[in-house]
Write an enzyme that holds these catalytic residues in place. Structure first.
Site, PDB file in Angstrom:
ATOM      1  CG  ASP A 176       2.396  38.672 -26.611  1.00  0.00           C
ATOM      2  OD1 ASP A 176       3.036  39.730 -26.637  1.00  0.00           O
ATOM      3  OD2 ASP A 176       1.804  38.259 -25.588  1.00  0.00           O
ATOM      4  CD  GLU A 187       1.023  46.365 -30.401  1.00  0.00           C
ATOM      5  OE1 GLU A 187       1.562  46.526 -29.285  1.00  0.00           O
ATOM      6  OE2 GLU A 187       1.666  46.276 -31.461  1.00  0.00           O
TER       7      GLU A 187
HETATM    8  O1  TRH Z   1      -5.362  40.058 -25.529  1.00  0.00           O
HETATM    9  P1  TRH Z   1      -4.728  41.384 -25.379  1.00  0.00           P
HETATM   10  O2  TRH Z   1      -4.915  42.037 -24.101  1.00  0.00           O
HETATM   11  O3  TRH Z   1      -3.229  41.229 -25.682  1.00  0.00           O
HETATM   12  C1  TRH Z   1      -2.082  41.858 -25.266  1.00  0.00           C
HETATM   13  C2  TRH Z   1      -1.257  40.967 -24.423  1.00  0.00           C
HETATM   14  O4  TRH Z   1      -1.645  41.157 -23.094  1.00  0.00           O
HETATM   15  C3  TRH Z   1       0.188  41.292 -24.594  1.00  0.00           C
HETATM   16  O5  TRH Z   1       1.007  40.600 -23.692  1.00  0.00           O
HETATM   17  C4  TRH Z   1       0.392  42.749 -24.466  1.00  0.00           C
HETATM   18  O6  TRH Z   1       1.693  42.962 -24.689  1.00  0.00           O
HETATM   19  C5  TRH Z   1      -0.457  43.440 -25.485  1.00  0.00           C
HETATM   20  O7  TRH Z   1      -1.830  43.119 -25.271  1.00  0.00           O
HETATM   21  C6  TRH Z   1      -0.293  44.918 -25.490  1.00  0.00           C
HETATM   22  O8  TRH Z   1      -5.283  42.392 -26.515  1.00  0.00           O
HETATM   23  P2  TRH Z   1      -5.062  42.455 -28.092  1.00  0.00           P
HETATM   24  O9  TRH Z   1      -3.691  42.908 -28.427  1.00  0.00           O
HETATM   25  O10 TRH Z   1      -6.162  43.233 -28.611  1.00  0.00           O
HETATM   26  O11 TRH Z   1      -5.227  40.963 -28.607  1.00  0.00           O
HETATM   27  C7  TRH Z   1      -6.452  40.323 -28.679  1.00  0.00           C
HETATM   28  C8  TRH Z   1      -6.523  39.459 -29.920  1.00  0.00           C
HETATM   29  O12 TRH Z   1      -7.665  38.620 -29.846  1.00  0.00           O
HETATM   30  C9  TRH Z   1      -6.670  40.262 -31.196  1.00  0.00           C
HETATM   31  O13 TRH Z   1      -5.912  39.661 -32.232  1.00  0.00           O
HETATM   32  C10 TRH Z   1      -8.151  40.147 -31.529  1.00  0.00           C
HETATM   33  C11 TRH Z   1      -8.425  38.771 -31.033  1.00  0.00           C
HETATM   34  N1  TRH Z   1      -9.823  38.434 -30.729  1.00  0.00           N
HETATM   35  C12 TRH Z   1     -10.431  37.429 -31.454  1.00  0.00           C
HETATM   36  O14 TRH Z   1      -9.844  36.872 -32.383  1.00  0.00           O
HETATM   37  N2  TRH Z   1     -11.701  37.073 -31.139  1.00  0.00           N
HETATM   38  C13 TRH Z   1     -12.410  37.672 -30.145  1.00  0.00           C
HETATM   39  O15 TRH Z   1     -13.582  37.300 -29.901  1.00  0.00           O
HETATM   40  C14 TRH Z   1     -11.766  38.716 -29.418  1.00  0.00           C
HETATM   41  C15 TRH Z   1     -12.529  39.416 -28.323  1.00  0.00           C
HETATM   42  C16 TRH Z   1     -10.485  39.067 -29.725  1.00  0.00           C
END
Ligand code: TRH
Length: 377
Positions: A17, A273
């Site tokens: 989010d 996402e």
């Molecule tokens: O963390 P996520 O699983 O996020 C979500 C939430 O669960 C949300 O509620 C749900 O609705 C959505 O998924 C579908 O996965 P996501 O979306 O990939 O977000 C992770 C974020 O973290 C992304 O912006 C990349 C960032 N990130 C970093 O900045 N550094 C890191 O080392 C890693 C592994 C990720």
């Protein structure tokens, strides 16, 4: 005067989010010269992506964005020209009242979750009229014409390609993370939820014909990884070797560095996402762990994306790729489909870059939102 935008983000869980809204906020400021306030109800999650941020500040400026802790008690605030309610996070009552009282109506947009399902194009941009007279517009990101597109900074692909042309930049980036992979080893990043299929994938990599170096940022998959390695912990900097597979834990890096990690790897397992979209922009083969929804609604979403993504692959490559994704999301055995994907590696790799460039021809989500606003006024 600059147009003002308010983006509301409620952190349900994990980082998606805030990941999406922080990225959008930055891009609007950097590329569209608008004033953005980002209202977030969990600054800890924000600090993970932007480590210089202050988890205790009620208001702070970060990269040109005015970041606010979403207050429990909302005082009358000036309503922005454009109000983005991310993922139906529910605007505060006091803000809604202020919206109603605004002499010039604000554009109220509900930014929806990403989906490749067919119905998205039919619903994108539609209004919903409320009994209080306010109107909310539904804005859907997506992969096809007629959707709002995907978040992508204007120079993203060029930056990625410049990084790829500069092996020294890649080496320096990896070395700063303490990664010294063998020449010729497949480098894989792994960002996923808990997954019972992991052990079989790791077994397959350990028994593989060529070395694989697996990089695992701190997160929810760590328990499954430690269990398979049969260790209590995997401190940063240590490498565990099992057959052809070496495994290394990484810190959770800032959002910009996560892109570089994806660009540095030959294959990226991503989730949710935002990382899912970023892995597509990396132009490398990817494996998506979709966020589980009630009543298994996520399977429809997963299959809709797969159908689109594998369309231009040969039948055997498409089958191997699809089976791998289905196995991963079912927590099932990965060995067979992983080995099948390895057989089609060059084709799948070339396809990933083609897919990326094809998607990059669409207007990006920030651009599409700005255009939507211009047309609206
Ligand atoms: O963390 P996520 O699983 O996020 C979500 C939430 O669960 C949300 O509620 C749900 O609705 C959505 O998924 C579908 O996965 P996501 O979306 O990939 O977000 C992770 C974020 O973290 C992304 O912006 C990349 C960032 N990130 C970093 O900045 N550094 C890191 O080392 C890693 C592994 C990720």
């Amino acid at each position: 005067m600059k147009a003002s935008w308010d983006i509301f983000c409620s952190v349900v869980d994990n980082y998606g989010d805030i990941g999406v809204t922080w990225r959008l906020a930055r891009q609007l400021v950097a590329e569209h010269d608008v004033a953005v306030r980002l209202w977030v109800d969990d600054l800890q999650a924000f600090v993970a992506l932007c480590p210089e941020a202050d988890a205790t500040a009620t208001q702070q400026w970060r990269q040109g964005v005015e970041v606010h802790l979403w207050p429990q008690e909302w005082e009358a605030a000036q309503v922005a020209d454009v109000v983005i309610e991310a993922f139906a996070c529910k605007l505060p009552e006091a803000y809604l009242l202020a919206m109603k009282a605004r002499p010039v109506p604000a554009l109220w947009i509900n930014l929806e979750y990403l989906s490749a399902e067919d119905w998205v194009t039919g619903c994108h941009g539609l209004p919903s009229l409320r009994p209080d007279g306010l109107k909310r517009m539904f804005f859907f990101p997506g992969f096809e014409k007629g959707t709002g597109g995907l978040l992508r900074e204007a120079d993203l692909i060029a930056r990625r390609q410049a990084f790829e042309r500069d092996p020294q930049a890649r080496r320096a980036f990896l070395q700063a993370l303490g990664v010294y992979a063998l020449d010729g080893a497949h480098l894989i990043s792994l960002f996923a939820y808990e997954n019972t299929g992991l052990a079989s994938w790791l077994e397959a990599m350990a028994a593989g014909a060529r070395p694989t170096h697996l990089l695992v940022p701190q997160g929810r998959i760590m328990g499954d990884l430690l269990r398979w390695l049969d260790v209590d912990q995997l401190p940063l900097g240590t490498v565990e070797q099992r057959g052809q597979l070496s495994v290394q834990a990484l810190p959770f890096v800032r959002q910009e560095d996560y892109d570089r990690l994806l660009w540095s790897c030959d294959f990226n397992a991503v989730r949710g996402e935002d990382s899912f979209v970023r892995a597509q922009w990396a132009g490398r083969p990817l494996l998506w762990h979709i966020y589980q929804q009630e009543e298994d609604a996520h399977w429809i979403k997963l299959k809709a994306f797969l159908a689109l993504y594998v369309k231009d692959l040969s039948a055997p490559a498409a089958q191997a790729f699809t089976e791998l994704w289905l196995a991963w999301n079912a927590g099932a055995d990965m060995a067979h489909s992983w080995n099948a994907v390895l057989e089609h590696w060059p084709e799948i790799t070339a396809h990933s870059e083609r897919w990326c460039l094809q998607q990059a021809m669409q207007a990006d989500l920030a651009q599409a939102l700005v255009l939507f606003y211009r047309n609206w006024i």
